[in-house]
Structure formats: C-alpha cells, structure tokens
Motif scaffolding. Structure first.
Motif, PDB file in Angstrom:
ATOM      1  N   PHE A  67       0.769  -1.441  -0.003  1.00 16.53           N
ATOM      2  CA  PHE A  67       0.001   0.148  -0.058  1.00 16.53           C
ATOM      3  C   PHE A  67       0.752   1.224   0.213  1.00 16.53           C
ATOM      4  O   PHE A  67       0.430   2.287  -0.674  1.00 16.53           O
ATOM      5  N   TYR A 119      -5.825   6.422   2.268  1.00 16.24           N
ATOM      6  CA  TYR A 119      -6.745   5.474   2.033  1.00 16.24           C
ATOM      7  C   TYR A 119      -8.015   5.432   3.136  1.00 16.24           C
ATOM      8  O   TYR A 119      -7.511   5.837   4.374  1.00 16.24           O
ATOM      9  N   LYS A 120      -8.988   4.754   2.872  1.00 13.52           N
ATOM     10  CA  LYS A 120     -10.004   4.471   3.970  1.00 13.52           C
ATOM     11  C   LYS A 120     -10.102   3.245   4.351  1.00 13.52           C
ATOM     12  O   LYS A 120     -10.664   2.365   3.572  1.00 13.52           O
ATOM     13  N   PHE A 121      -9.401   2.693   5.442  1.00 12.94           N
ATOM     14  CA  PHE A 121      -9.510   1.168   5.607  1.00 12.94           C
ATOM     15  C   PHE A 121     -10.506   0.885   6.513  1.00 12.94           C
ATOM     16  O   PHE A 121     -11.024   1.643   7.404  1.00 12.94           O
ATOM     17  N   LYS A 131      -7.915  -2.362   9.695  1.00 17.85           N
ATOM     18  CA  LYS A 131      -7.318  -1.422  10.779  1.00 17.85           C
ATOM     19  C   LYS A 131      -7.036  -2.362  12.042  1.00 17.85           C
ATOM     20  O   LYS A 131      -5.913  -2.200  12.425  1.00 17.85           O
ATOM     21  N   ASP A 166      -4.380   4.878   8.313  1.00 16.83           N
ATOM     22  CA  ASP A 166      -4.988   5.562   7.384  1.00 16.83           C
ATOM     23  C   ASP A 166      -4.473   7.142   7.343  1.00 16.83           C
ATOM     24  O   ASP A 166      -5.181   8.076   6.825  1.00 16.83           O
ATOM     25  N   ARG A 216     -11.480  -0.646  -2.705  1.00 11.81           N
ATOM     26  CA  ARG A 216     -12.570   0.022  -1.675  1.00 11.81           C
ATOM     27  C   ARG A 216     -11.795   1.034  -0.742  1.00 11.81           C
ATOM     28  O   ARG A 216     -12.344   2.074  -0.143  1.00 11.81           O
ATOM     29  N   PHE A 217     -10.474   1.051  -1.037  1.00  6.98           N
ATOM     30  CA  PHE A 217      -9.837   1.937   0.005  1.00  6.98           C
ATOM     31  C   PHE A 217      -9.656   3.604  -0.557  1.00  6.98           C
ATOM     32  O   PHE A 217      -9.147   4.331   0.181  1.00  6.98           O
ATOM     33  N   SER A 218      -9.959   3.513  -1.888  1.00 10.33           N
ATOM     34  CA  SER A 218      -9.744   4.719  -2.438  1.00 10.33           C
ATOM     35  C   SER A 218     -10.493   4.822  -3.744  1.00 10.33           C
ATOM     36  O   SER A 218     -10.186   3.900  -4.535  1.00 10.33           O
ATOM     37  N   GLN A 229     -16.928  -4.596  -3.727  1.00 10.44           N
ATOM     38  CA  GLN A 229     -15.901  -4.284  -3.116  1.00 10.44           C
ATOM     39  C   GLN A 229     -15.596  -4.975  -1.737  1.00 10.44           C
ATOM     40  O   GLN A 229     -14.845  -4.530  -0.785  1.00 10.44           O
ATOM     41  N   PHE A 249     -11.723  -6.955  -2.194  1.00 10.92           N
ATOM     42  CA  PHE A 249     -12.033  -5.549  -1.597  1.00 10.92           C
ATOM     43  C   PHE A 249     -11.946  -4.523  -2.864  1.00 10.92           C
ATOM     44  O   PHE A 249     -11.445  -3.585  -2.875  1.00 10.92           O
TER      45      PHE A 249
END
Length: 495
Positions: free
Chosen positions: A114, A156-158, A163, A170, A184-186, A195, A201
């Motif tokens: 990542f 990112y939006k974990f 997390k 994040d 789905r993280f961005s 996702q 994901f």
C-alpha cells in the motif's frame, strides 16, 4: 492542480486498459469463436501489435513500473514481486500468497504493497508518466493499477477490520496520480458494491470498469487514464493459457464501457484507446512432481532463511521466488559466492537460464543444454533495439542467432537487456534463474499452479503480450513495454 488543466492537451484523452495476462493466442481464439465482439471492434478500428515485450521478471509490479517509468528494473529498482532488501535486511513480498505473507507478517506485507512500493521502493530518480504529466499541468488518473506513483497525496480509507487485524494506518499519505482509485480503499463511487472481502476489496474487473464509467458518464476523464483489469490473471493461472471463457468475461466488461456511449464509434471519436496485457503465462504440467522445482530440496546442504524468522546469523541463502523465476541470494559472498549455486541448478533440466555477474561480464548457464555463454554491454554485436553487446561462448544457451554481427532473439525476447537489467535491479549478491514452460519454482509457501499456467519467466510465453491502439496512426519506436511512456507522452504533451 485544477481540473481546468485537462484542457492543455492538444489531442484526445487516452484511456489505457491493462488486462492482466491478455495473450495473443487466447484472444485470437476467442475472436475466431465470435466470443469477443468488443475486442474485435477495437482491433478492426485500430492497430494491432501481437508481440509487445515485457520486462523480466514477468511479474505485474515490475512490468507496471517499467510501463510508467519507461525503464527496465536496473533503473526503476523494483525487481519483482518478491525480493531481498539488503538495506533493511528483509525479504520484501507484495502479496505472492497468503501463506508467505502470513509468515512474513501481514502488516508488513500490506504496508509494503500500500505504501512502500510506490513511496519508497521505486527509484526516486526516475519519473512516472503521472509525474511528467503533472509537470506539464495535465491531469492523470489511475484506477486499480498496482503502480501509480504521482505528485498528489492520497489517504486510504481502511475498514475497521483491516485497521484492527493488520494495524494499518490511514493517516499516512501515499503519492499517486491526481485521480486515484485503489479498490475500496480509495474510490470515486461511494456505493460501488463490488468491494467486499470475497470480491478482493474491489480489485476486480467490475469495480474497475464501474469506476471508469463513473468518469465517462460525467465527462471527467483525464488526459491520461490507466485502468487495471486483474481478473483474467487468476482465471488463466487456474485453467491454463487457452481459457477463452476468461476473454469472454473481460469482453463483457468492455461491452459495458462501449455501451455507455450513444454508439461504439462515438467511444473512438472521443478517446484514444490502448488495450494491452502486462505479461503472458506459460503452461504448467499437471504432474505435481514434474511441475514444481523445489529449491529447498535443491539447496538442502545450506541453511535457507525461514520466512517467519527473518535473517538469522546462521543463514546462508535467501530465496526470492517469483513463480517461474527466482532470485537466490548469498549472505556470505566471501565464503559462499553465488557461482557455487550454479552446479546445483545445472543438474536440473527444467531450468533453462541461470545468470550471475562476474566482474564486468554476465555469465549464463543452463540445465537444458551444456555450454557456456557470457556477455556485457557495448561491443561488435547489435540487436533489433539498437543495443550493442560483447558476446563470447555458445549463443544457443539463450536461443540467439549472431549472423553478420546482428543479434536475432528466439524464444527469449530482448533477452540480453532483460537479464542485464534484472541482475542490476537492486543491491545484493544474487543469482537469477528461470524455468522452461511446464514448470515453476517453489520455496517456502510459494503459490503453485499445477495443471494451469504461471509467469515470471524469461520465455516468450511469459514475455509477449498484445496491444490494440485506436485513435492514432503513431506507434512506439520499439515494441517493448519500456518504449510506451515516450510514445504516450508524445501524444499528450506539446512538443
């Protein structure tokens, strides 16, 4: 940078669709059976190049970095999916298999994939397409591509589970293109349904195409947009090289994109399209005993690093297995030079290429045939890419013809440059090896594809990919992945 910067382009926006493991033979078979109308439409309306050469090893992260930087690994320094970082004294793995990643540590693997791969591991002295376009005040977008380095900070939006389970942060920025989707993280579409965990994901074809359609329907396509379609790779891994149903499934996604326009012709009028693979795959024997070249058994005289322990004082060897290719590192080059590994590898007739550096030369051996070969840059021999080489020994080891001082490559495209770049891709004392079609290397926890297909190797089955281009009569100087960057920029940047 504002979206108004997109108006600086003098040509149509370019949409590049990378179909992981798209291969000419499989594509042609699907079209012959009338199962790929969208692919056929693009081919009939544009140019078709069946044999674009990928870098070596033929692993997606290395290939994609070469595409974006226009360089082989000796310059961009991303050696493979699995490699040993001498500075950090640890094995890097961006996600070869869950078993390997679990042993190395899930947090570390995800952090490398990542953040570190794009922020740290790619050489800062080379420039990606995204970075060059930024300097020209042209926006670019990356949708689900594994390599995406640019100038814009993204966060990112974990999910809470990620997390909690993997301790992902994040609040740490990743440098990417201005437009950026990464599963789905961005993402652009808040409600994109494809996702979930069981849908990787969002790292799937449907998610990628829906994100692209979101931009097309809102007329927000950047001057350069790269879209990664990953699913064909796993289908070919499982079912083999000629799994045309995989092409059919990808074609349905392409049809969805084309159907978003008033007509398919309108899609070509508005955008320049580039459709290509990233690497091929070679067939793997269905007999497990024959198919798998177990490096642990081969080097059982030595102490091999255990994945869950990391480098220990008594360790002598580290294995960096990239499916059909492997790095073999010595941790004591004074008492155990990499040339000591060669006799072990030469005994196995499944291994078609063994290479290591010896002073200014690169030495080549093979398990498939006797003989010696060595080469180095500069010399009296020239190849089709205007590269000059000194060559001594038996060129048959690499299926090379040296008639009239002109190098003709056979089963191993652009093999001298690709081997040389691999051996100069990162610090350390290592040897590299590749296996013939039908086989793949394994170490501790390596993924296997018995009866299916695999990649990473030097052979043409791993190395050649097709490319379809519409909207321009121009083409790259040479048909190699590393020549695409210069060509793409020539279509976007005012000279």
């Amino acid at each position: 940078m504002s979206s108004s910067a997109t108006g600086n382009s003098q040509n149509k926006p370019i949409i590049m669709l990378i179909v992981d493991t798209l291969m000419d033979e499989t594509l042609q078979k699907a079209i012959e059976n009338d199962k790929a109308p969208a692919f056929q439409f693009f081919m009939e309306k544009g140019q078709y190049f069946p044999d674009l050469v990928s870098p070596f090893p033929t692993m997606s992260v290395t290939v994609d970095t070469s595409l974006l930087t226009g360089t082989y690994p000796d310059q961009h320094n991303l050696p493979g999916l699995v490699w040993f970082d001498k500075q950090e004294n640890r094995l890097i793995n961006y996600g070869s298999s869950f078993q390997e990643c679990r042993k190395l540590g899930i947090h570390q693997t995800l952090e490398d994939a990542f953040f570190n791969m794009n922020n740290k591991h790619i050489n800062q002295d080379v420039e990606t397409i995204h970075e060059t376009l930024w300097e020209q005040e042209l926006e670019s977008t990356s949708i689900n591509a594994l390599v995406f380095r640019g100038n814009t900070n993204h966060y990112y939006k974990f999910p809470l589970l990620v997390k909690w389970f993997a301790r992902m942060n994040d609040n740490l920025a990743v440098k990417a293109s201005e437009g950026f989707t990464y599963g789905r993280f961005s993402k652009y579409i808040p409600s994109n349904q494809n996702q979930h965990f069981w849908q990787r994901f969002g790292f799937n074809n449907t998610f990628s195409t829906q994100e692209l359609l979101h931009l097309i329907e809102r007329d927000k396509v950047s001057p350069f947009t790269i879209v990664y379609l990953p699913d064909l790779d796993k289908w070919i891994h499982k079912h083999g090289r000629m799994y045309t149903k995989g092409i059919e499934k990808v074609d349905h996604q392409l049809q969805n994109v084309l159907n978003s326009f008033d007509s398919w012709e309108e899609a070509l009028e508005k955008y320049t399209w580039i459709l290509l693979g990233d690497n091929g795959q070679a067939w793997i024997d269905s007999d497990k005993q024959k198919a798998l070249v177990d490096l642990r058994n081969m080097f059982n005289d030595y102490k091999i690093m255990k994945l869950n322990k990391g480098v220990m004082p008594e360790d002598q060897i580290i294995l960096g297995v990239n499916e059909r290719m492997t790095f073999i590192y010595t941790l004591d080059s004074k008492n155990l030079p990499v040339s000591d590994f060669v006799p072990y590898l030469e005994k196995d007739e499944r291994i078609d290429m063994i290479a290591w550096k010896n002073s200014d030369w690169i030495e080549i051996r093979s398990g498939t045939q006797k003989g010696k070969l060595k080469f180095r840059p500069d010399g009296d021999y020239k190849d089709d890419y205007d590269q000059e080489w000194s060559i001594e020994g038996d060129p048959a080891l690499l299926d090379i013809d040296l008639g009239d001082k002109h190098i003709k490559y056979g089963e191993y495209p652009d093999t001298l440059a690709r081997i040389a770049s691999c051996l100069n891709s990162h610090e350390g004392d290592y040897l590299i090896a590749s296996v013939k079609p039908g086989y793949e290397f394994i170490g501790e926890g390596s993924p296997t594809h018995v009866g299916g297909a695999s990649h990473g190797g030097l052979h043409r089955q791993d190395s050649l990919i097709p490319m379809i281009v519409t909207g321009t009569d121009s083409s790259p100087e040479y048909l190699r992945m590393i020549d695409l960057k210069k060509w793409i920029l020539s279509m976007l940047v005012k000279q």
